[in-house]
Scaffold this active site. Structure first.
Site, short mmCIF file in Angstrom:
data_model
loop_
_atom_site.label_atom_id
_atom_site.label_comp_id
_atom_site.label_asym_id
_atom_site.label_seq_id
_atom_site.Cartn_x
_atom_site.Cartn_y
_atom_site.Cartn_z
N ASP A 1 0.87 -1.16 0.00
CA ASP A 1 0.00 0.00 0.00
C ASP A 1 0.92 1.23 0.00
O ASP A 1 2.15 1.13 0.12
CB ASP A 1 -0.94 -0.02 1.22
CG ASP A 1 -2.17 0.85 0.97
OD1 ASP A 1 -3.21 0.63 1.60
OD2 ASP A 1 -2.09 1.77 0.12
C1 GLC Z 1 -4.09 4.45 -0.24
C2 GLC Z 1 -5.05 3.35 0.12
C3 GLC Z 1 -5.19 2.29 -0.94
C4 GLC Z 1 -5.03 2.92 -2.30
C5 GLC Z 1 -3.60 3.40 -2.41
C6 GLC Z 1 -3.33 4.12 -3.74
O1 GLC Z 1 -3.32 4.79 0.88
O2 GLC Z 1 -4.85 2.69 1.36
O3 GLC Z 1 -6.47 1.68 -0.76
O4 GLC Z 1 -5.29 1.98 -3.32
O5 GLC Z 1 -3.23 4.26 -1.35
O6 GLC Z 1 -4.07 5.27 -3.83
#
Ligand code: GLC
Length: 745
Positions: A290
């Protein structure tokens, strides 16, 4: 005896070795692509391989703690195999051209984006979509979202989010399918097929991503990013099955979660990423972190430096680093130091290249960058109509006293409340490139429908203490026959980083309803929200309560369809609505305990509170209709089910006993009365959304197989146990129509 290889054996082994070399490693199952992938792997330097495992964000739209990169320089140096937040056919083509024309091997990038509930045509938030219990409509919405997003140069969506959520304080409840594992599994399958279709290489299908692996929704106290402590049994019974369903549905990627799970952060957790995902489930796609979750291992305290964090995460199974900027150059160094194996790098890169090949990017890196297609696809009338249709299927009618809804034919309507004219709030959290300018608000749709029979007054804000607008709202109410008050949460009160400690109507909205109540006019309260709210104290302030969730671009027309009765509400709660925050976590499929509290009056020394009932305000699966549905005559095809038997059928007679045609979600629950471990008081094992004309009767049948009764037994093996089971069928998880059968060895 000393073994020795005879000349014949040696010859045989050489032939096998030569043959093995000429047969490309099966990354995709397509020989042409596999040859290409192996050729690239053979040519790439270690540095170029590691570059394929780096994902950077476009700087014009960040979805996490902002960082800065000279993206163009990183691409030209072959240090960015992927980017996120790159949208628009032209921009996608521009960046892809740099990767393909200005690097040594010209490997195209894969562009990811959060297509969570639409791209430009915004559908209801996922929690709202779950309330529709309509798998066909959900899949269709993802098909449309994939078509719009791929026309805008996006190859990969960070969706579906399949986190089970039992705590409405957690803001990301909005993004998932609610509290139930069975419902979550069905929706996960529908979403993945909607995104990936049957052929990823088509230019209107995109790679999906199961996230956030895993148990992110079990955050203690409902606080986002907070610690999770979940037993292996609960993981395997409740939190993991929707992810397993994603693997079985062919999802192309997984995203590792932020949270510390039982002492090991999910982004550094070999039990999750290797034992479960690879060894038990046989997942063959790739795993992305993430946003910054690799770097955050330092804050979790399982890595002392960025290089440590890169080592721990990669060796645990996180193959691509989203925005920590740690995999390059650290993995190069770590390989040279023997702390990360070059073979594991090669395998990770092979998996990323396999995804690019399946998307058709190795054949044509620019197939998703047709600006004419983008213009023709985005916000098409068909897309908008689909958004309207799905939205109206998500609304949940919690109360409807005195037939306040639907409004009478020629009624004068006072439309009030801070969310009646809220173009941005109605599209909810994670609305991606959804543009409030495209929203059809409730106010606009009501004006177009009711003309001069409509009076509008905002009344108050969502969160401020300003009550100066109350007088106008009361005045509007006095001129009308019925008040429609649109209250609830703004779009920035749920979603990532937006947990709440209190769950009532924000600001002065309850007071506004109280002032309107004094007028004596019938009031229908429509609630926009990204989670379950605590509405018990305000329930008496309106005759009708309709949950809208955040309904998307076409909120206005969808609400008009229901308020006028053109469509009877059919949504059912995918999450339990508590009476108070004090009851949380509260969910329907709880255990019985050794001192169960009988329904109704409190009994001392039982599992209960001295100041509240155990029961929620509204249970999972609850939702009223403008019609009235009855369930009768439950019968089973047999009272005994043997292990070897195929199945048992449970049939009821469903009747639309009201005077309007309407949809109903018939739900099927099972209870295992005795097991080697405690079992939930009931579990959803089936549902059917049916349309019945007024007066129509229909037999509805659910099928159970022994496999449906399997669970993680006391010895942590998965399987069934003989014994008696109860079945329940009805319109919510409190269904009383029941029967029972015996499962025999
Ligand atoms: C964010 C979220 C995730 C998302 C990623 C890219 O922090 O936790 O769900 O897909 O970053 O935006």
């Amino acid at each position: 005896m000393k073994s020795r290889i005879t000349p014949v054996c040696l010859l045989l082994l050489s032939v096998i070795a030569v043959f093995a070399q000429s047969t490309p490693e099966a990354w995709t199952g397509n020989a042409r692509w596999d040859v290409r992938i192996n050729d690239l792997l053979g040519k790439m330097t270690l540095e170029e391989k590691v570059g394929q495992l780096v994902q950077l964000s476009s700087q014009d739209f960040v979805t996490g703690p902002a960082t800065s990169s000279d993206v163009m320089a990183e691409i030209r140096a072959s240090h960015a195999g992927s980017m996120l937040n790159v949208t628009g056919a032209a921009y996608s083509r521009k960046l892809q051209t740099v990767a393909v024309k200005e690097t040594r091997l010209g490997v195209p990038m894969i562009f990811g984006y959060d297509v969570i509930h639409g791209f430009r045509t915004v559908f209801p938030i996922p929690l709202g979509q779950a309330a529709s219990f309509d798998m066909q409509a959900i899949e269709a919405s993802e098909r449309i979202s994939a078509n719009e997003a791929t026309s805008a140069g996006i190859h990969w969506t960070f969706s579906p989010m399949v986190d089970i959520a039992r705590d409405p304080r957690w803001g990301r409840m909005a993004e998932g399918s609610g509290e139930d594992t069975y419902l979550g599994i069905q929706i996960a399958k529908a979403r993945i097929h909607g995104f990936q279709g049957d052929d990823l290489s088509k230019n209107d299908t995109m790679l999906a991503c199961a996230k956030h692996f895993a148990a992110y929704g079990a955050a203690q106290a409902g606080r986002d990013y907070f610690t999770t402590e979940v037993s292996e049994r609960t993981m395997r019974e409740d939190y993991l099955p929707p992810f397993r369903a994603c693997v079985d549905a062919g999802v192309g990627s997984f995203m590792a979660a932020f949270n510390d799970l039982n002492g090991l952060p999910a982004s550094a957790n070999p039990w999750l990423l290797k034992t479960i995902l690879r060894q038990e489930w046989g997942f063959r796609g790739f795993v992305v972190s993430d946003w910054g979750s690799v770097n955050e291992l330092k804050y979790h305290g399982v890595a002392a430096t960025g290089k440590d964090a890169a080592r721990v995460a990669f060796n645990a199974g996180v193959e691509m680093d989203m925005e920590s900027k740690l995999y390059y150059p650290n993995l190069v160094t770590l390989v040279k130091e023997g702390l990360v194996s070059e073979e594991s790098i090669r395998v990770a890169v092979g998996r990323v290249l396999a995804a690019k090949a399946k998307l058709g990017l190795l054949d044509d890196p620019f197939r998703y960058t047709d600006e004419a297609r983008e213009k023709a696809t985005i916000l098409s009338p068909d897309n908008l109509e689909a958004a309207r249709d799905l939205a109206r299927r998500t609304f949940v009618l919690l109360q409807n006293l005195n037939g306040t809804l639907p409004v009478k034919k020629d009624a004068k309507i006072a439309l009030v409340g801070p969310l009646a004219d809220a173009a941005k709030d109605q599209i909810g959290c994670w609305h991606g490139r959804g543009d409030p300018k495209d929203s059809v608000t409730l106010r606009a749709a009501f004006a177009a429908t009711f003309g001069d029979r409509l009076v509008y007054a905002r009344g108050c804000d969502v969160r401020s203490d300003d009550t100066s607008g109350f007088a106008d709202a009361v005045a509007a109410a006095k001129k009308a026959d019925v008040v429609v008050a649109v209250v609830g949460e703004s779009e920035d009160m749920s979603g990532e980083g937006h947990s709440r400690a209190e769950l009532g109507l924000p600001g002065r909205q309850a007071q506004l309803l109280a002032e309107l109540r004094k007028t004596g006019k019938p009031i229908a309260a429509l609630v926009m929200c990204g989670r379950a709210l605590t509405l018990e104290s305000v329930l008496p302030l309106a005759d009708s309560w309709l949950v809208l969730w955040h309904p998307g671009t076409m909120a206005g027309p969808a609400v008009v369809d229901v308020v006028t009765g053109a469509y009877s509400p059919s949504g059912k709660l995918p999450v339990t609505f508590p009476r108070s925050v004090g009851q949380i976590p509260i969910f329907y499929n709880h255990k019985n305990t050794g001192r169960p509290q009988p329904a109704g009056e409190r009994v001392q020394y039982r599992s209960n509170y001295i100041d509240s009932p155990n029961s929620p305000l509204f249970p999972f699966g609850f939702g009223l209709s403008y019609s009235k549905f009855t369930y009768d005559n439950l019968r089973l095809s047999s009272k005994k089910l043997r292990e070897g038997d195929a199945e048992i059928k449970v049939t009821v007679t469903l009747k639309n006993a009201g005077n309007v045609d309407a949809d109903e979600v018939a739900q099927f629950y099972v209870r295992d009365l005795v097991g080697s471990v405690t079992r939930p008081v009931r579990e959803l094992k089936g549902f059917q959304k049916l349309h019945l004309k007024k007066g129509e009767k229909r037999d509805v049948t659910f099928t159970l197989t022994p496999a449906d009764l399997a669970f993680w037994r006391a010895d942590m093996t998965y399987g069934t146990e003989p014994g008696r089971f109860e079945v329940f069928v009805g319109g919510d998880s409190d269904a009383t129509l029941s029967g029972s059968f015996e499962l025999l060895k």
